[in-house]
Structures are given as C-alpha cells and as structure tokens.
Design a protein around this motif. Structure first.
Motif, PDB file in Angstrom:
ATOM      1  N   UNK A  18      -9.318  -1.623 -21.650  1.00  0.00           N
ATOM      2  CA  UNK A  18      -9.264  -3.229 -20.961  1.00  0.00           C
ATOM      3  C   UNK A  18      -7.737  -3.121 -21.282  1.00  0.00           C
ATOM      4  N   UNK A  19      -6.858  -3.628 -22.155  1.00  0.00           N
ATOM      5  CA  UNK A  19      -5.437  -3.766 -22.664  1.00  0.00           C
ATOM      6  C   UNK A  19      -4.530  -2.895 -21.545  1.00  0.00           C
ATOM      7  N   UNK A  20      -4.630  -1.466 -21.578  1.00  0.00           N
ATOM      8  CA  UNK A  20      -3.865  -1.018 -20.351  1.00  0.00           C
ATOM      9  C   UNK A  20      -4.335  -1.599 -19.368  1.00  0.00           C
ATOM     10  N   UNK A  21      -5.792  -1.776 -18.814  1.00  0.00           N
ATOM     11  CA  UNK A  21      -6.032  -1.662 -17.600  1.00  0.00           C
ATOM     12  C   UNK A  21      -4.959  -3.124 -16.797  1.00  0.00           C
ATOM     13  N   UNK A  22      -4.911  -4.051 -18.168  1.00  0.00           N
ATOM     14  CA  UNK A  22      -4.497  -5.244 -17.413  1.00  0.00           C
ATOM     15  C   UNK A  22      -3.002  -5.007 -17.699  1.00  0.00           C
ATOM     16  N   UNK A  23      -2.609  -4.358 -17.605  1.00  0.00           N
ATOM     17  CA  UNK A  23      -1.058  -3.726 -17.998  1.00  0.00           C
ATOM     18  C   UNK A  23      -0.912  -2.861 -16.807  1.00  0.00           C
ATOM     19  N   UNK A  24      -1.589  -2.158 -16.271  1.00  0.00           N
ATOM     20  CA  UNK A  24      -1.325  -2.097 -15.064  1.00  0.00           C
ATOM     21  C   UNK A  24      -1.618  -2.479 -13.798  1.00  0.00           C
ATOM     22  N   UNK A  25      -1.996  -3.505 -14.522  1.00  0.00           N
ATOM     23  CA  UNK A  25      -1.873  -4.919 -13.635  1.00  0.00           C
ATOM     24  C   UNK A  25      -0.871  -6.273 -13.286  1.00  0.00           C
ATOM     25  N   UNK A  26       0.128  -5.698 -14.524  1.00  0.00           N
ATOM     26  CA  UNK A  26       1.901  -6.695 -14.187  1.00  0.00           C
ATOM     27  C   UNK A  26       1.488  -7.689 -14.365  1.00  0.00           C
ATOM     28  N   UNK A  27       0.499  -8.094 -14.893  1.00  0.00           N
ATOM     29  CA  UNK A  27       0.347  -9.764 -14.949  1.00  0.00           C
ATOM     30  C   UNK A  27      -0.224 -10.689 -13.374  1.00  0.00           C
ATOM     31  N   UNK A  28      -0.409  -9.483 -12.698  1.00  0.00           N
ATOM     32  CA  UNK A  28      -1.267 -10.435 -11.359  1.00  0.00           C
ATOM     33  C   UNK A  28      -2.697 -10.595 -12.009  1.00  0.00           C
ATOM     34  N   UNK A  29      -2.985 -10.116 -12.613  1.00  0.00           N
ATOM     35  CA  UNK A  29      -4.427 -10.913 -12.670  1.00  0.00           C
ATOM     36  C   UNK A  29      -5.176 -11.029 -14.006  1.00  0.00           C
ATOM     37  N   UNK A  30      -5.973 -11.562 -14.026  1.00  0.00           N
ATOM     38  CA  UNK A  30      -6.453 -12.093 -15.528  1.00  0.00           C
ATOM     39  C   UNK A  30      -6.988 -11.297 -16.042  1.00  0.00           C
ATOM     40  N   UNK A  31      -7.738 -10.405 -15.838  1.00  0.00           N
ATOM     41  CA  UNK A  31      -9.125  -9.836 -16.315  1.00  0.00           C
ATOM     42  C   UNK A  31      -9.249  -8.922 -15.085  1.00  0.00           C
ATOM     43  N   UNK A  32      -9.974  -7.408 -16.019  1.00  0.00           N
ATOM     44  CA  UNK A  32     -11.240  -6.328 -15.433  1.00  0.00           C
ATOM     45  C   UNK A  32     -11.216  -6.733 -14.163  1.00  0.00           C
ATOM     46  N   UNK A  33     -12.419  -7.718 -13.859  1.00  0.00           N
ATOM     47  CA  UNK A  33     -12.983  -8.747 -13.153  1.00  0.00           C
ATOM     48  C   UNK A  33     -12.126  -9.372 -12.348  1.00  0.00           C
ATOM     49  N   UNK A  34     -11.065  -9.549 -12.352  1.00  0.00           N
ATOM     50  CA  UNK A  34     -10.581  -9.951 -12.194  1.00  0.00           C
ATOM     51  C   UNK A  34      -9.947  -8.826 -10.603  1.00  0.00           C
ATOM     52  N   UNK A  81      -9.799  -5.972  -5.439  1.00  0.00           N
ATOM     53  CA  UNK A  81      -9.795  -4.669  -5.163  1.00  0.00           C
ATOM     54  C   UNK A  81     -11.584  -4.941  -3.565  1.00  0.00           C
ATOM     55  N   UNK A  82     -11.816  -5.848  -4.052  1.00  0.00           N
ATOM     56  CA  UNK A  82     -13.440  -6.284  -2.836  1.00  0.00           C
ATOM     57  C   UNK A  82     -12.702  -6.398  -1.880  1.00  0.00           C
ATOM     58  N   UNK A  83     -11.571  -7.359  -2.449  1.00  0.00           N
ATOM     59  CA  UNK A  83     -11.733  -8.292  -0.800  1.00  0.00           C
ATOM     60  C   UNK A  83      -9.910  -7.593  -0.074  1.00  0.00           C
ATOM     61  N   UNK A  84     -10.292  -6.544  -0.350  1.00  0.00           N
ATOM     62  CA  UNK A  84      -9.148  -5.406   0.190  1.00  0.00           C
ATOM     63  C   UNK A  84      -7.357  -5.224  -0.590  1.00  0.00           C
ATOM     64  N   UNK A  85      -7.248  -5.983  -1.763  1.00  0.00           N
ATOM     65  CA  UNK A  85      -6.077  -6.018  -2.418  1.00  0.00           C
ATOM     66  C   UNK A  85      -5.019  -4.004  -2.358  1.00  0.00           C
ATOM     67  N   UNK A  86      -4.751  -4.328  -2.459  1.00  0.00           N
ATOM     68  CA  UNK A  86      -4.387  -2.604  -2.175  1.00  0.00           C
ATOM     69  C   UNK A  86      -3.807  -2.104  -3.346  1.00  0.00           C
ATOM     70  N   UNK A  87      -3.491  -3.409  -4.587  1.00  0.00           N
ATOM     71  CA  UNK A  87      -2.718  -3.165  -5.841  1.00  0.00           C
ATOM     72  C   UNK A  87      -3.819  -2.849  -6.391  1.00  0.00           C
ATOM     73  N   UNK A  88      -4.743  -3.967  -6.258  1.00  0.00           N
ATOM     74  CA  UNK A  88      -6.156  -3.758  -7.358  1.00  0.00           C
ATOM     75  C   UNK A  88      -7.159  -2.504  -6.718  1.00  0.00           C
ATOM     76  N   UNK A  89      -7.159  -1.777  -5.461  1.00  0.00           N
ATOM     77  CA  UNK A  89      -7.949  -0.657  -5.464  1.00  0.00           C
ATOM     78  C   UNK A  89      -6.777   0.948  -6.206  1.00  0.00           C
TER      79      UNK A  89
END
Ligand SMILES: [Zn+2]
Length: 301
Positions: free
Chosen positions: A190-206, A211-219
């Motif tokens: 989980x922690x490494x997944x959050x690092x990939x998000x570079x602070x843009x998201x609050x949790x893996x669920x976010x 991603x489901x809403x079409x966010x390409x960074x999340x995908x």
C-alpha cells in the motif's frame, strides 16, 4: 454427514473479528473489536474467551459448535497451536495459544497464519472452490500468500511457505522490510502504491475510483502495479502450475485496471503451458474470508 458449526476469529493488527460460521460457510453473527495496541497474549485470551462464549450462546448452536479457529498475523507452528511471533504486535513469542484458549473455553482450538486461514476460506467456500491446486494472495500493507496443493494447505518445513510478497522481482532492487532486496512487497505494498500517486490521492481506493472516472495517472499506477504483480505471479505459475490464483485484499478492488495488466504480463512472461491453464480471479469472501477460513480450520463442513 453431521452438520457442524464453528467460531472463526480473524486476529488482525487493527481489528479482531469474530463470528459463528455455519456449514454453508456463512457468518451467522459477527463482532468486530478494535485491537488494543500491542495486546498481550493474556489480554487476548480474556477477550477471546468472553466473546466466544457470547457468540456461541447468541447463536443458539452451542451443541453443534465443533471448535474455534483463529487466524493470526504471524508465524504459527500449526500442529502444536503455538504462535511463534506476530508481525506488528509486540510481545508474542512462542505462545501456546491453542492450548491456553482450549482450556478456557472447553472446545478444541486451532491456530494458523491469517493468510493460510483466508486461503482455506476461499478454497472451501469462495473463489477457489472445487479446485485442487490454488494459490491465494492478499494485497494490502503487505503482500501475503497461501498455497493449496493437491487439496491441502502447504505450510512448508518451518511453517513459512507462501511468502509471495518476498519473491524477488529486481535482483538489485529496493531494500525490503524482510532484509532482502527487490521483493514484490517493496513495489506493490500500500505505501509504495501511495508513493506512485505522488500525493494526488488519499488511499488506494481513491486511486481505483479515479481510474474508473477516467483519470489516466490513476490507470497508469494500476498498470505499473499489475506489471510487477504479473512478473512475480509468472514465477509462481512456472513453479507450481496452479489451476487458480485468487487475489484478495483492498487493492484487488482496483478490478480490471489491475487484473487486465496482470493477465497480460502473465501471458507474456510465464511459460505457455502453465499460463494457459491458470485462471486469475478476484477473491469472493471479502471481509469475511478470515473468519470463514478460521472456522474451516476448526472443522466446519
Ligand atoms: Zn522481502
């Protein structure tokens, strides 16, 4: 066949879940308690004893309850019911938990590693039902694994089998909490997944929702996670030739964003024979997998 019920306990570092499970693998009643920080074996024993007797009397199945199963987050000498140590809970060293609790509640008590319990749950009542050679994964803070071979759980020589999170995917890769380098967990915990998000998201669920809403960074994050996971699973597939790999835990809710990439990577990286014969599926028992699996340990069926 006699219908039996059992109590299952999922002892997690943050929550203790306890439930009465029927022979169809359904949780009839459950209670969730926040795990006190560094709960001692004595304190756990007292809490477990109290909650077990409540749940048995509430269920009205006291005559049919065959025992208690407990899944714990650590290493367990399964045949002796001894907890060798727990991860993230201090003070547990060689605790004969099964014997202690069995004396208190007057029922047989079985103790196993929590991922083994979840694996037994999915194998008996969930996504692994009807199979013989199954690998189960749980993706969260860490990456856990359980193995069913020829219809039985495989615990290994010193009860430590199934550490899929510590399969090396980069020979000179990142340092891992286990002391090794380049382990899968050091890339998709989980922690490494959050690092990939570079602070843009609050949790893996976010990240999944985005991603489901079409966010390409999340995908793209799930694509990267899926590639790492697919590489590790290719080794698992080549080694064990399983018919199914069942993936559970919060991160599995990323759904197709994750699974498509895992499938694609396995198709490219694993050997053709075993890659063609494996199905990679999402776990079915969700939050109840630990309780149900623990009850399977205790012998419902
Ligand atoms: Zn490691």
């Amino acid at each position: 066949m006699k219908k039996t019920f059992a109590v299952g306990i999922d002892f997690g570092a943050t929550q203790i879940k306890i439930g009465m499970v029927n022979p169809e693998g359904k949780v009839l009643s459950r209670k969730v308690i926040a795990t006190p920080r560094d709960i001692s074996p004595l304190e756990f024993g007292k809490t477990a004893k109290r909650e077990i007797s409540h749940i048995i009397s509430d269920s009205g199945k006291s005559g049919k309850c065959v025992g208690v199963g407990i899944g714990v987050p650590g290493l367990v000498q399964f045949d002796k019911g001894v907890v060798l140590y727990l991860v993230n809970v201090k003070g547990w060293k060689k605790v004969p938990l099964a014997a202690l609790l069995s004396r208190e509640v007057g029922l047989p008590v079985w103790v196993d590693n929590d991922v083994n319990a979840m694996t037994l749950g999915e194998f008996t009542y969930g996504a692994g039902r009807g199979g013989k050679n199954i690998v189960c994964l749980t993706l969260g803070t860490g990456v856990g694994g359980g193995i069913i071979l020829n219809g039985e759980i495989y615990r290994g020589t010193s009860y430590a089998a199934g550490e899929i999170g510590h399969i090396v995917i980069q020979e000179q890769g990142r340092e891992c909490a286990c002391g090794g380098k380049g382990c899968l967990e050091a890339y998709i915990g989980n922690r490494q997944i959050m690092v990939l998000g570079k602070g843009r998201y609050g949790s893996p669920k976010e990240i999944s929702d985005a991603a489901r809403k079409g966010d390409l960074v999340a995908a793209a994050i799930w694509k990267e996670v899926g590639t790492h996971l697919g590489v590790a699973l290719s080794s698992v597939i080549n080694l064990l030739n399983p018919e199914k790999i069942v993936i559970g835990g919060g991160v599995a809710n990323a759904g197709t964003f994750l699974f498509n990439e895992v499938h694609e990577t396995v198709r490219k990286r694993a050997m053709k024979g075993p890659a063609d014969s494996v199905k990679i599926v999402k776990a079915q028992l969700g939050e109840d997998a630990g309780i149900i699996g623990a009850a399977v340990l205790a012998g419902i069926k």
